[in-house]
Write an enzyme that holds these catalytic residues in place. Structure first.
Site, PDB file in Angstrom:
ATOM      1  N   ALA A  56       1.931  65.442  36.712  1.00 16.87           N
ATOM      2  CA  ALA A  56       0.881  65.391  37.741  1.00 16.87           C
ATOM      3  C   ALA A  56       0.679  66.739  38.444  1.00 16.87           C
ATOM      4  O   ALA A  56      -0.435  67.115  38.794  1.00 16.87           O
ATOM      5  CB  ALA A  56       1.223  64.309  38.769  1.00 16.87           C
ATOM      6  N   ASN A  72      12.418  66.212  40.921  1.00 18.12           N
ATOM      7  CA  ASN A  72      11.554  65.064  41.182  1.00 18.12           C
ATOM      8  C   ASN A  72      10.269  65.551  41.860  1.00 18.12           C
ATOM      9  O   ASN A  72      10.335  66.296  42.840  1.00 18.12           O
ATOM     10  CB  ASN A  72      12.307  64.083  42.085  1.00 18.12           C
ATOM     11  CG  ASN A  72      11.644  62.722  42.172  1.00 18.12           C
ATOM     12  OD1 ASN A  72      10.427  62.615  42.274  1.00 18.12           O
ATOM     13  ND2 ASN A  72      12.445  61.673  42.137  1.00 18.12           N
ATOM     14  N   HIS A 161      16.028  57.206  31.671  1.00 14.58           N
ATOM     15  CA  HIS A 161      16.306  58.321  32.592  1.00 14.58           C
ATOM     16  C   HIS A 161      17.151  57.858  33.766  1.00 14.58           C
ATOM     17  O   HIS A 161      17.253  56.658  34.030  1.00 14.58           O
ATOM     18  CB  HIS A 161      14.993  58.915  33.113  1.00 14.58           C
ATOM     19  CG  HIS A 161      14.258  58.033  34.092  1.00 14.58           C
ATOM     20  ND1 HIS A 161      13.583  56.892  33.704  1.00 14.58           N
ATOM     21  CD2 HIS A 161      14.108  58.113  35.442  1.00 14.58           C
ATOM     22  CE1 HIS A 161      13.037  56.323  34.773  1.00 14.58           C
ATOM     23  NE2 HIS A 161      13.348  57.027  35.840  1.00 14.58           N
ATOM     24  N   GLN A 163      18.396  59.275  37.966  1.00 13.81           N
ATOM     25  CA  GLN A 163      18.003  60.142  39.065  1.00 13.81           C
ATOM     26  C   GLN A 163      19.236  60.702  39.756  1.00 13.81           C
ATOM     27  O   GLN A 163      20.331  60.163  39.647  1.00 13.81           O
ATOM     28  CB  GLN A 163      17.177  59.373  40.093  1.00 13.81           C
ATOM     29  CG  GLN A 163      15.898  58.780  39.547  1.00 13.81           C
ATOM     30  CD  GLN A 163      14.947  58.360  40.665  1.00 13.81           C
ATOM     31  OE1 GLN A 163      14.732  59.094  41.628  1.00 13.81           O
ATOM     32  NE2 GLN A 163      14.384  57.178  40.543  1.00 13.81           N
ATOM     33  N   HIS A 294      34.536  56.173  40.350  1.00 14.48           N
ATOM     34  CA  HIS A 294      34.197  54.872  39.769  1.00 14.48           C
ATOM     35  C   HIS A 294      32.682  54.730  39.666  1.00 14.48           C
ATOM     36  O   HIS A 294      31.929  55.432  40.345  1.00 14.48           O
ATOM     37  CB  HIS A 294      34.779  53.715  40.601  1.00 14.48           C
ATOM     38  CG  HIS A 294      34.316  53.693  42.029  1.00 14.48           C
ATOM     39  ND1 HIS A 294      34.858  54.504  43.015  1.00 14.48           N
ATOM     40  CD2 HIS A 294      33.359  52.963  42.640  1.00 14.48           C
ATOM     41  CE1 HIS A 294      34.254  54.265  44.167  1.00 14.48           C
ATOM     42  NE2 HIS A 294      33.337  53.339  43.977  1.00 14.48           N
ATOM     43  N   LYS A 309      18.866  36.558  40.412  1.00 18.17           N
ATOM     44  CA  LYS A 309      19.410  36.195  41.714  1.00 18.17           C
ATOM     45  C   LYS A 309      18.586  36.903  42.784  1.00 18.17           C
ATOM     46  O   LYS A 309      18.352  38.117  42.687  1.00 18.17           O
ATOM     47  CB  LYS A 309      20.870  36.661  41.798  1.00 18.17           C
ATOM     48  CG  LYS A 309      21.481  36.588  43.190  1.00 18.17           C
ATOM     49  CD  LYS A 309      21.634  35.154  43.664  1.00 18.17           C
ATOM     50  CE  LYS A 309      22.192  35.117  45.088  1.00 18.17           C
ATOM     51  NZ  LYS A 309      22.260  33.719  45.586  1.00 18.17           N
TER      52      LYS A 309
HETATM   53  O1  LIG Z   1      17.756  27.977  48.762  1.00 20.61           O
HETATM   54  P1  LIG Z   1      16.981  28.369  47.552  1.00 20.61           P
HETATM   55  O2  LIG Z   1      15.507  28.432  47.801  1.00 20.61           O
HETATM   56  O3  LIG Z   1      17.344  27.567  46.356  1.00 20.61           O
HETATM   57  O4  LIG Z   1      17.487  29.863  47.235  1.00 20.61           O
HETATM   58  C1  LIG Z   1      17.037  31.022  47.872  1.00 20.61           C
HETATM   59  O5  LIG Z   1      17.638  31.231  49.155  1.00 20.61           O
HETATM   60  C2  LIG Z   1      19.061  31.418  49.166  1.00 20.61           C
HETATM   61  C3  LIG Z   1      19.486  31.741  50.582  1.00 20.61           C
HETATM   62  O6  LIG Z   1      18.840  32.862  51.099  1.00 20.61           O
HETATM   63  C4  LIG Z   1      19.496  32.518  48.191  1.00 20.61           C
HETATM   64  O7  LIG Z   1      20.905  32.521  48.090  1.00 20.61           O
HETATM   65  C5  LIG Z   1      18.893  32.312  46.803  1.00 20.61           C
HETATM   66  O8  LIG Z   1      19.218  33.392  45.971  1.00 20.61           O
HETATM   67  C6  LIG Z   1      17.376  32.163  46.940  1.00 20.61           C
HETATM   68  O9  LIG Z   1      16.776  31.960  45.681  1.00 20.61           O
HETATM   69  O1  LIG Z   2      12.159  56.861  42.175  1.00 20.93           O
HETATM   70  P1  LIG Z   2      11.180  55.783  41.880  1.00 20.93           P
HETATM   71  O2  LIG Z   2      11.343  55.203  40.508  1.00 20.93           O
HETATM   72  O3  LIG Z   2       9.781  56.185  42.186  1.00 20.93           O
HETATM   73  O4  LIG Z   2      11.548  54.639  42.946  1.00 20.93           O
HETATM   74  C1  LIG Z   2      12.581  53.709  42.803  1.00 20.93           C
HETATM   75  O5  LIG Z   2      13.861  54.226  43.126  1.00 20.93           O
HETATM   76  C2  LIG Z   2      14.039  54.659  44.480  1.00 20.93           C
HETATM   77  C3  LIG Z   2      15.492  55.074  44.655  1.00 20.93           C
HETATM   78  O6  LIG Z   2      16.396  54.051  44.332  1.00 20.93           O
HETATM   79  C4  LIG Z   2      13.649  53.581  45.482  1.00 20.93           C
HETATM   80  O7  LIG Z   2      13.658  54.116  46.785  1.00 20.93           O
HETATM   81  C5  LIG Z   2      12.255  53.025  45.183  1.00 20.93           C
HETATM   82  O8  LIG Z   2      11.969  51.948  46.050  1.00 20.93           O
HETATM   83  C6  LIG Z   2      12.220  52.560  43.723  1.00 20.93           C
HETATM   84  O9  LIG Z   2      10.952  52.053  43.399  1.00 20.93           O
END
Ligand SMILES: O=P(O)(O)O[C@H]1O[C@H](CO)[C@@H](O)[C@H](O)[C@H]1O
Ligand SMILES: O=P(O)(O)O[C@H]1O[C@H](CO)[C@@H](O)[C@H](O)[C@H]1O
Lengths: 346, 346
Positions: A56, A72, A161, A163, A294, A309
């Protein structure tokens, strides 16, 4: 214990995770993810990460045939941000943030991923990680290497890739890991993750893959369904300290782990992964022997290639919760073949 | 300062957020969310949250015409989980977790949301929130009320509802808020969020909506693009302590806030929201005057109805990062009409 809800302590973060294994049984009528695109072109003249493409900002990528590192074009951290000055109120505290953001392509092809690359190619990526850490580590306190893989993990480009965001400050997660490892070291006279390596090698309940230099476990305190922790056998502070044979062994363990991940739901497995090692820059001189290098893998998928999840509601406002135990996840991953499903089928 | 990257301190969590406002300019070719379903039936005989429907476990919902509270059929917290017993190693620490999970429907109709409900109907929801807090608060240390709204926030059912997860322990976020408010109180002899209310009322830079009893701001330390914090004027420990007129005023401010949210991208705005008040159960007797009742709204959308903020990579491994300042977000929300776009069009 496994089948009944309980909480487990994360000694790196210093917080707790709620484990309620019986939740896997509930029906799911929520959002389904789109599985990743299967027909990615090997080369796309419009993709800013491909060899030979004009980005770009008018810069032209070289015709690279291995890895490729560049700044970047939309960095969240820049070297020259001004200091916000003294804060006017204890509830309105700001501080300066300086840094550098880079992007590193793993391979010239867009339609390949780490588990499908050769050991020699993965070894090159590892050598590059080490070099970047050395380079940016000279004048930054923290060098965060990370890979966002898959659209579901906010990755905006299918080209393989990672970052690097290097910062003038220790970010929250780094500061917590530093503090908690230091406290453990002061109490036990031994690095936390060196002890943890030994413990898991002995218990064998949470091991996913291992070789003579590395161990991959679903940590006892895992939050994400198939989260893993990559640990070296030897006490090593940072990526550049790895010997040549440890790097080869890391290429081996990485390929085996990522093949298992892809084989779990027969899909290119999305995740965010990253390396944590001892602080750098002016913090490199401090006593850092409580640190152990790690890597964390945080993959979102829970039940299938399309059901993830969600860390929302209770997780955002109260505490992380997981729907299967770390031992169940480790067993599932451990029992998967190490040959990639796409190769098996050829 | 606004245009240059800096970090801001979150005094409730005790951590920092990286603000890099210039990142909004980058091109987006990543994942696009499906906008929420527009043609939701008012009643669906197969939806377990609808009046008169038989749920998976054979229980039949009453023909309710207001709110409806019932026990979650797949609870992450149950009252009778056994104690995992003493931990064998400091790196393998588990503890017992007991609790109760409930679901509360806001309205008999599936095709309505809070901003489109009447003030009287919203007031009923608020009264129910207070009652639930009293009921479950008698024998739980923490009662987490939360609403996951929208498929993108892991909500598995379009029927307007919230959840309650009450626990025998203080979850991580609650423990941090308790500790940080206590430290502030000991230092300044005044509750943190009572001071913060006054500060924001005076500054007026981050206000979204206000009335005589409530203030909604994009907090100085906001992480999510359009995150807000709901604060009472008076020092109030918990939802049941709100007076009748404060509850009416809360219904007013909630409706106005949620209409603005929906109007931002002309879409039913997804979020996770929840209430934090002083601990309950046997912790209710302790000194809790450092606490101030408040609600958090965490909405994921960043640029449009289909482009969200991903908290991945750097955020998971290092530190939260935002792409516009709290002041920019507050101004945008403040300037939006309070009449819901769907009503305007009728
Ligand atoms: O309770 P639900 O709608 O089955 O589940 C949703 O809410 C929960 C509580 O925030 C989360 O742990 C689940 O990952 C989310 O899918
Ligand atoms: O760097 P990207 O691919 O534009 O952006 C991605 O990674 C970043 C760093 O983890 C995050 O802040 C962005 O929300 C995500 O979309």
């Amino acid at each position: 214990m496994c089948e009944h809800q309980h909480v487990r302590y994360n000694p790196l973060k210093g917080d707790w995770v709620l484990v309620s294994a019986h939740r896997m049984k509930r029906p799911w009528s929520g959002q389904e993810e789109k599985p990743p695109e299967e027909n990615i072109p090997r080369h796309d003249p419009k993709n800013p990460l491909c060899p030979g493409v004009t980005r770009a900002n008018g810069k032209v990528n070289p015709d690279y045939d291995s890895t490729f590192l560049f700044d970047n074009d939309f960095p969240a951290l820049q070297p020259d941000a001004p200091d916000p000055g003294p804060s006017e109120h204890p509830l309105l505290q700001a501080a300066s943030a300086r840094g550098k953001c880079q992007v590193m392509c793993f391979h010239p092809w867009t339609d390949i991923t780490l588990p499908l690359m050769s050991l020699a190619e993965i070894r090159t990526v590892i050598d590059n990680w080490a070099e970047i850490t050395t380079d940016l580590g000279t004048n930054h306190r923290w060098v965060q290497l990370f890979e966002n893989k898959g659209a579901v993990m906010g990755c905006s480009n299918p080209h393989p890739h990672c970052q690097v965001w290097a910062s003038s400050f220790l970010p929250n997660e780094a500061a917590a890991a530093d503090k908690n490892q230091k406290e453990y070291f002061n109490k036990h006279q031994s690095p936390m993750l060196v002890d943890y390596y030994k413990l898991e090698k002995e218990k064998r309940e949470r091991i996913v893959v291992e070789n003579e230099d590395w161990l991959v476990v679903v940590p006892y305190w895992a939050v994400w369904p198939y989260e893993t922790l990559v640990l070296p056998r030897r006490h090593v502070l940072r990526l550049p300290d790895l010997t040549s044979s440890e790097r080869d062994a890391l290429a081996d363990i990485t390929k085996r782990l990522l093949c298992k991940y892809d084989n779990l739901f027969e899909v290119s497995f999305p995740y965010s992964m990253g390396w944590h090692g001892a602080p750098t820059g002016d913090l490199a001189e401090a006593e850092n022997s409580h640190w152990q290098l790690h890597a964390h893998y945080y993959p979102p998928l829970l039940r299938s290639a399309t059901v993830r999840k969600f860390m929302v509601g209770f997780e955002m406002l109260a505490q992380a919760q997981r729907d299967l135990t770390a031992e169940q996840a480790a067993e599932k991953l451990r029992n998967l073949p190490e040959l990639h499903y796409k190769i098996k089928r050829q």
